[in-house]
Design a protein around this motif. Sequence first.
Motif, short mmCIF file in Angstrom:
data_model
loop_
_atom_site.label_atom_id
_atom_site.label_comp_id
_atom_site.label_asym_id
_atom_site.label_seq_id
_atom_site.Cartn_x
_atom_site.Cartn_y
_atom_site.Cartn_z
N GLU A 3 -22.88 19.07 8.00
CA GLU A 3 -22.09 19.90 7.09
C GLU A 3 -21.00 19.34 6.69
O GLU A 3 -20.68 19.28 5.40
N ALA A 4 -20.04 18.65 7.70
CA ALA A 4 -18.85 18.06 7.08
C ALA A 4 -19.17 16.83 6.11
O ALA A 4 -18.33 16.88 5.23
N LEU A 5 -20.00 16.00 6.51
CA LEU A 5 -20.30 14.83 5.58
C LEU A 5 -20.85 15.44 4.42
O LEU A 5 -20.49 14.84 3.38
N ASP A 6 -21.73 16.29 4.27
CA ASP A 6 -22.07 17.10 2.89
C ASP A 6 -21.00 17.55 2.28
O ASP A 6 -20.97 17.18 1.05
N ARG A 7 -20.06 18.17 2.98
CA ARG A 7 -18.80 18.63 2.28
C ARG A 7 -17.85 17.58 1.56
O ARG A 7 -17.60 17.71 0.63
N ALA A 22 -19.67 15.95 -1.41
CA ALA A 22 -19.62 16.79 -2.68
C ALA A 22 -18.04 16.82 -3.20
O ALA A 22 -18.04 16.77 -4.30
N TRP A 23 -17.12 16.73 -2.16
CA TRP A 23 -15.71 16.69 -2.61
C TRP A 23 -15.26 15.45 -3.23
O TRP A 23 -14.68 15.24 -4.45
N GLN A 62 -14.99 23.70 -1.75
CA GLN A 62 -15.75 23.24 -0.89
C GLN A 62 -15.61 24.48 0.52
O GLN A 62 -14.56 25.04 0.29
N THR A 63 -16.68 24.74 0.60
CA THR A 63 -16.75 25.56 1.72
C THR A 63 -16.66 24.84 3.21
O THR A 63 -16.97 23.79 3.47
N CYS A 64 -16.05 25.68 4.20
CA CYS A 64 -15.83 25.15 5.56
C CYS A 64 -17.21 24.91 6.36
O CYS A 64 -17.91 25.61 6.15
N CYS A 82 -17.02 27.60 9.64
CA CYS A 82 -17.27 29.18 9.30
C CYS A 82 -17.73 29.42 8.08
O CYS A 82 -18.11 30.62 7.74
N GLY A 83 -17.95 28.60 7.03
CA GLY A 83 -18.31 28.96 5.83
C GLY A 83 -17.44 29.48 4.81
O GLY A 83 -17.90 29.84 3.72
N ALA A 84 -16.43 29.63 5.13
CA ALA A 84 -15.24 30.21 4.24
C ALA A 84 -15.03 29.11 3.09
O ALA A 84 -14.79 27.90 3.37
#
Length: 73
Positions: free
Chosen positions: A10-14, A17-18, A26-28, A31-33
Amino acid sequence: MDLKSEHLSEALDRIAAWRTDPDTVQTCPVCGAPGVEIIDRSARPYSEWYALRCAACGLDSALHIPLPGPVHS
């Protein structure tokens, strides 16, 4: 809080995207925040380093992605 291995994808996806659109919120990956802070601290061409911070869950971690380095011919 450090980034656990189950959140790595998920971190690599964020981060991807960033990098494509740094102005999009972007969401965490934990936690998805919304509003995770991503800071590029890379030392290209040798490695990519990203700091990820989330005020909602306390995520404060760095992610290292090794690169092959320059090619000498």
